[in-house]
Design a protein around this motif. Structure first.
Motif, PDB file in Angstrom:
ATOM      1  N   ILE A 215       1.334 -77.722  -8.177  1.00 15.30           N
ATOM      2  CA  ILE A 215       2.281 -76.799  -8.802  1.00 15.30           C
ATOM      3  C   ILE A 215       2.339 -77.085 -10.302  1.00 15.30           C
ATOM      4  O   ILE A 215       2.473 -78.238 -10.716  1.00 15.30           O
ATOM      5  N   CYS A 232      14.242 -78.872  -4.264  1.00  9.64           N
ATOM      6  CA  CYS A 232      13.194 -79.730  -3.680  1.00  9.64           C
ATOM      7  C   CYS A 232      13.751 -80.632  -2.579  1.00  9.64           C
ATOM      8  O   CYS A 232      14.675 -81.406  -2.819  1.00  9.64           O
ATOM      9  N   PRO A 233      13.185 -80.569  -1.382  1.00  7.06           N
ATOM     10  CA  PRO A 233      13.708 -81.372  -0.276  1.00  7.06           C
ATOM     11  C   PRO A 233      13.384 -82.860  -0.391  1.00  7.06           C
ATOM     12  O   PRO A 233      13.980 -83.666   0.306  1.00  7.06           O
ATOM     13  N   VAL A 234      12.447 -83.211  -1.262  1.00  4.75           N
ATOM     14  CA  VAL A 234      12.083 -84.631  -1.369  1.00  4.75           C
ATOM     15  C   VAL A 234      12.427 -85.197  -2.754  1.00  4.75           C
ATOM     16  O   VAL A 234      11.868 -86.198  -3.193  1.00  4.75           O
ATOM     17  N   ILE A 236      11.957 -84.311  -5.915  1.00  3.30           N
ATOM     18  CA  ILE A 236      11.032 -84.397  -7.051  1.00  3.30           C
ATOM     19  C   ILE A 236      11.685 -83.643  -8.211  1.00  3.30           C
ATOM     20  O   ILE A 236      12.184 -82.526  -8.024  1.00  3.30           O
ATOM     21  N   VAL A 238      11.119 -81.517 -10.464  1.00  3.99           N
ATOM     22  CA  VAL A 238      10.109 -80.519 -10.859  1.00  3.99           C
ATOM     23  C   VAL A 238      10.339 -80.050 -12.301  1.00  3.99           C
ATOM     24  O   VAL A 238       9.398 -79.872 -13.076  1.00  3.99           O
ATOM     25  N   VAL A 244       3.115 -80.950 -10.908  1.00  2.00           N
ATOM     26  CA  VAL A 244       3.692 -81.809  -9.863  1.00  2.00           C
ATOM     27  C   VAL A 244       2.556 -82.524  -9.145  1.00  2.00           C
ATOM     28  O   VAL A 244       1.857 -81.929  -8.324  1.00  2.00           O
ATOM     29  N   CYS A 249       5.179 -84.594  -2.579  1.00  2.00           N
ATOM     30  CA  CYS A 249       5.330 -83.123  -2.537  1.00  2.00           C
ATOM     31  C   CYS A 249       4.693 -82.584  -1.260  1.00  2.00           C
ATOM     32  O   CYS A 249       3.501 -82.745  -1.024  1.00  2.00           O
ATOM     33  N   ILE A 250       5.524 -81.936  -0.427  1.00  2.00           N
ATOM     34  CA  ILE A 250       5.033 -81.446   0.867  1.00  2.00           C
ATOM     35  C   ILE A 250       4.592 -79.983   0.775  1.00  2.00           C
ATOM     36  O   ILE A 250       4.378 -79.330   1.789  1.00  2.00           O
ATOM     37  N   LYS A 251       4.491 -79.469  -0.421  1.00  2.00           N
ATOM     38  CA  LYS A 251       4.009 -78.095  -0.674  1.00  2.00           C
ATOM     39  C   LYS A 251       4.793 -77.055   0.130  1.00  2.00           C
ATOM     40  O   LYS A 251       4.216 -76.105   0.663  1.00  2.00           O
ATOM     41  N   CYS A 252       6.106 -77.289   0.196  1.00  2.00           N
ATOM     42  CA  CYS A 252       6.949 -76.304   0.887  1.00  2.00           C
ATOM     43  C   CYS A 252       7.143 -75.065   0.017  1.00  2.00           C
ATOM     44  O   CYS A 252       7.579 -74.021   0.510  1.00  2.00           O
ATOM     45  N   LEU A 253       6.892 -75.200  -1.261  1.00  2.00           N
ATOM     46  CA  LEU A 253       6.965 -74.112  -2.254  1.00  2.00           C
ATOM     47  C   LEU A 253       8.389 -73.598  -2.465  1.00  2.00           C
ATOM     48  O   LEU A 253       8.586 -72.513  -2.997  1.00  2.00           O
ATOM     49  N   ARG A 254       9.369 -74.392  -2.057  1.00  2.00           N
ATOM     50  CA  ARG A 254      10.765 -73.991  -2.266  1.00  2.00           C
ATOM     51  C   ARG A 254      11.090 -73.908  -3.752  1.00  2.00           C
ATOM     52  O   ARG A 254      11.907 -73.099  -4.170  1.00  2.00           O
ATOM     53  N   CYS A 255      10.459 -74.781  -4.542  1.00  2.00           N
ATOM     54  CA  CYS A 255      10.712 -74.754  -5.983  1.00  2.00           C
ATOM     55  C   CYS A 255      10.279 -73.409  -6.562  1.00  2.00           C
ATOM     56  O   CYS A 255      10.986 -72.817  -7.392  1.00  2.00           O
TER      57      CYS A 255
HETATM   58  S1  SF4 Z   1       6.597 -77.713  -3.217  1.00  2.00           S
HETATM   59 FE1  SF4 Z   1       8.446 -78.399  -2.152  1.00  2.00          FE
HETATM   60  S2  SF4 Z   1       8.217 -80.629  -2.106  1.00  2.00           S
HETATM   61 FE2  SF4 Z   1       6.776 -79.895  -3.668  1.00  2.00          FE
HETATM   62  S3  SF4 Z   1       7.901 -79.995  -5.580  1.00  2.00           S
HETATM   63 FE3  SF4 Z   1       8.183 -77.913  -4.785  1.00  2.00          FE
HETATM   64  S4  SF4 Z   1      10.099 -78.018  -3.615  1.00  2.00           S
HETATM   65 FE4  SF4 Z   1       9.429 -80.131  -3.971  1.00  2.00          FE
END
Ligand code: SF4
Ligand code: SF4
Lengths: 291, 103
Positions: A215, A232-234, A236, A238, A244, A249-255
């Motif tokens: 990212i 970010c669930p972990v 980070i 961002v 990133v 980073c679990i690549k949840c793409l919430r950011c």
């Molecule tokens: S993709 Fe998910 S885990 Fe990675 S930086 Fe974004 S919110 Fe955090």
């Protein structure tokens, strides 16, 4: 005026990831149920352990040195391990964000609690960072005990197996306690097991830094709202990074979903070397949790 | 190269599924345990809970009545039942049941 993200696309992204997680939870539950219903061996169905990515890591040494597999594991475990490690090497720990059924359960528990009871806790960096090392201790202990006992030593304690095994008579008291504590902590701390205890996550941490897809935050359009960091669930940060590269980073793409400015957070693939950070100057920084 | 988030999801699932599919197509995807070859069983650890009395008799190269006798089970026991099922019926563990074969 800043460009707004496409609402339909962010909804589709959320739904796609949840559907993916739901699919793998259902698949693993079905596999486990089928084994309990049909039994094992050539006439039945393979146990849950045979479909476990970590089972591949556990049996690898035995396979290399003896050509045999530890009981309940098989060649399928090595195929799964190869698939997961390749995936993580190319895309980061996306396995955790898009596939892992145990990660999904934790994520859902946290969301339910956040909506209903609202008793959540975000550990400070001083607590979060040292705790992350526990995963490596657990990974080393499990691999050592697996090799020295030539058995799936961890299965009696594994909360993933305890949850999906569907055979209460084979559950150990220690395993039930560990599962209970894990689920309880997942209610309060987002993905607590993944972040602090998961041995597979520790293994992935060794490969995730090689990820070709990361990212990127584009400073020129970033308004420093820190919505990405908060989502970010972990944990980070961002909003303070250009690219990133955190192996967590679990690549949840919430950011990306939560970023209010379109195309400020993007996913970029670099085939030869990691993408270079943008060179534009950053606007003034705010406190990480300010809105 | 920029990747659309939804496409990223497809890449993740496609890559993971693709490698597993490749493993299946090339015959590496083996999930089922196979019966130990006759005469290779050294200890009770080589016998599995999923083995039926018939399979135990084949692997140990012993007649079914002898296997049942060693297991201290009635001669009328259904030989298609697994050690795990029989252990539950006998209110014992598969390990204890298997150990009887090597007493
Ligand atoms: S993709 Fe998910 S885990 Fe990675 S930086 Fe974004 S919110 Fe955090
Ligand atoms: S969500 Fe993050 S990347 Fe997007 S504008 Fe706010 S601080 Fe910048």
């Amino acid at each position: 005026m800043t460009a707004q993200p496409n609402h339909k696309r962010t909804v589709a992204l959320r739904v796609a990831r949840q559907v993916s997680l739901l699919f793998f939870v259902a698949l693993i539950a079905f596999i486990s149920y089928r084994h309990q219903a049909l039994g094992g061996g050539p006439q039945g169905a393979a146990p849950l352990d045979t479909y476990c990515v970590f089972g591949g890591a556990a049996t690898l040494w035995t396979y290399i040195t003896t050509g045999q597999f530890i009981q309940k594991t098989n060649m399928a475990n090595l195929v799964l391990l190869t698939a997961a490690v390749t995936l993580v090497t190319l895309t980061g720990a996306s396995f955790c964000g898009w596939i892992c059924p145990f990660g999904a359960i934790q994520e859902w528990l946290y969301r339910i609690n956040k909506k209903l009871l609202k008793i959540t806790w975000t550990p400070s960096d001083a607590i979060d960072r040292p705790l992350r090392w526990l995963r490596f201790l657990i990974l080393a202990l499990i691999l050592y005990m697996t090799v020295s006992t030539n058995s799936l030593w961890f299965e009696a304690y594994d909360p993933f197996k305890m949850l999906f095994h569907m055979n209460f008579s084979e559950m150990t008291l220690t395993g039930i306690v560990i599962l209970g504590v894990t689920l309880l902590s997942a209610l309060i701390i987002e993905r607590a097991w993944c972040r602090y205890l998961c041995p597979l996550g520790a293994l992935f941490t060794l490969f995730a830094p090689l990820s070709r897809i990361n990212i990127t935050r584009h400073r020129a359009s970033c308004i420093n709202c820190h919505a990405c960091t908060k989502a970010c669930p972990v944990q980070i940060d961002v909003a303070q990074q250009d690219v990133v590269r955190d192996s967590q980073c679990i690549k949840c793409l919430r950011c990306i979903i939560h970023c209010p400015v379109a195309d400020t957070l993007t996913l970029d693939a670099a085939l030869t070397s990691p993408p270079a950070p943008p060179q534009t100057p950053s606007p003034s920084k705010q406190h990480p949790l300010s809105s | 190269m920029r990747i659309k988030p939804l496409l990223f999801g497809l890449i993740v699932l496609g890559l993971f599924g693709g490698i597993i599919g490749g493993g299946m197509a090339s015959g590496y995807w083996v999930t089922k345990q196979s019966l130990p070859s006759a005469g290779t069983v050294q200890s009770s650890a080589d016998l599995k809970g999923w083995m039926t009395i018939t399979q135990v008799s084949e692997t140990l190269q012993l007649p079914i009545p002898t296997v049942l006798e060693k297991l201290r089970l009635p001669a009328s026991t259904d030989p298609s039942k697994s050690l795990k099922t029989l252990a539950t019926e006998q209110q014992t563990t598969p390990d204890e049941l298997k150990a009887r074969l090597f007493e």
